[in-house]
Design a protein around this motif. Sequence first.
Motif, PDB file in Angstrom:
ATOM      1  N   HIS A 323     -13.913 -49.770 -90.862  1.00 21.81           N
ATOM      2  CA  HIS A 323     -14.515 -50.778 -91.730  1.00 21.81           C
ATOM      3  C   HIS A 323     -15.960 -51.098 -91.377  1.00 21.81           C
ATOM      4  O   HIS A 323     -16.638 -51.800 -92.131  1.00 21.81           O
ATOM      5  N   THR A 329     -17.119 -58.614 -92.179  1.00 27.59           N
ATOM      6  CA  THR A 329     -16.062 -57.744 -92.693  1.00 27.59           C
ATOM      7  C   THR A 329     -14.757 -58.008 -91.953  1.00 27.59           C
ATOM      8  O   THR A 329     -13.676 -58.019 -92.554  1.00 27.59           O
ATOM      9  N   LYS A 332     -13.277 -61.069 -93.410  1.00 27.78           N
ATOM     10  CA  LYS A 332     -12.765 -60.818 -94.754  1.00 27.78           C
ATOM     11  C   LYS A 332     -11.371 -60.198 -94.717  1.00 27.78           C
ATOM     12  O   LYS A 332     -10.489 -60.554 -95.502  1.00 27.78           O
TER      13      LYS A 332
END
Length: 508
Positions: A323, A329, A332
């Motif tokens: 990722h 991120t 998230k």
Amino acid sequence: MGADQSVENIWARDDEPALAMGAGHSRGPTLEDALKLLTQREQTDLSAAFEHLVTTKGDKKKTKSKAGDDPHATFNFDAFKELTSGIIAHDISETLFKVMTKCSAKVKEGLVDKSGLFVTVALLVKGSLTNKAKLYVLIGSDGANQITTEQLHHITCSLISSALHSKQLNPRAVIWGGEDADSNARLARVFLDDATFNPEQSGGVNQFTAAELETWLANNSLVVRVFDTVFRSCFFSASDLSSDEIDSAAQVAARAMGQSVEEDEVREDPLLPTILKHHLHGPEAKDTATHSLLDATSVLFLNSHIPAEHRHLWRQLFASNLHGDSFATLMKHATGRGPTILLIEDTDNHVFGGFASGSWEVSSNFAGDERCFLFSLKPTMAVYRPTGYNKHYMYLNHGMQTLPNGLGMGGQHDYFALFLDHEYGKGHSKAHPHSTTYHSPQLSKQEEFKVKHVEVWAVGLPVEHQAVKGSVLDTNLEVQALMEMLTGKPVSGLYEPKLSDDEEDNED
């Protein structure tokens, strides 16, 4: 077999002496004694194993149809070695075979009859802790009355490896990247740290009696389960290896989420979890475990420490090599996902992390509960549980000027037991000498460490599938029953499903 330890002494059951030894303890164990301990299905499987042993390289004159009925049928070590090859180590096979010969009736030396097989297997898989402790000593010491620390470590490593190669665990162990010999050694060392011996009885040498090993086994249920897994895999069919209590509701839930799960893969309390991959896309869906810091041994260790209701299913939410190196991120993918395991590898190759008992959510306050813990996987394995000193279990904050921004567990602001900075790539683990929250030492090699790799794994049923309006939960009573069993609450007030990351991106 080294010291001539009597079979009667191994067989003795403190809780059921009459069953074990017969009236007055005047005789050794018999086939009838063993049959009382084995279920009908186990007896059927063991009879089939005996027929196979006799007709493989044992008594070549016997046909399979006659072998099971002939009271004089026997098998030799070559046949037994072939049966157990690939499951248990050669030295374990040799010692077990010697035990079987002593449990056999009057047969030629070097041969085992039906009674010898059934009695020994009954001891292994259905015996008391007393039985298993004595067998552990016998197997590990080649027949001595005591076992040294070195021998105990060796046999425990061997059993861990054998369990991960067993019919029960090997399919999932392979998915998790297989075993790691160094991890096996570290896990065995964790087990041995709980073993204590009496210097007076052992002559000052680091060795253990069967009684001391029985206490050790009583405090290490995972060792007992590994022991049982290995020897059940040797003698019973795959359909008999899982728990009698198959969690069919969890299977239905997994299938409802698009994941095919075999019946023997979802148990009430599995040693290794199944990986759910249905939610992954692109390169993530190919082979999750190959991108992981985890090996099967590490998963076996961690899964035994998280709450039982979360041990069935794991799914990878975030991996920095998939990722990207971004704290935003990570947030998230990791927030609002229920209980998770955080894994960190620093640039000094230390691997450590923590279990969060609830969802990560951005807040200026600490969250979590006493089920949270910190752990280390490399260079040593250990779990550090809350001390009760404070409730600083979990912390996640972002975009604040007066408070730390990042993810933390234990300790206090700017002095966390484990902390990932919001400026991705750095963190700290502070303890002088131990964290107040978890009594953990410094987990990283350097107090201020640099991040090499980060992973987040969600454990248990995905929260987005635990109560979803218009989903299978509205119509499938079995899944509803599962959710009520796991949460202890009625499934009501069903809500809209949480969108996946891809769906959120499409909506934007």
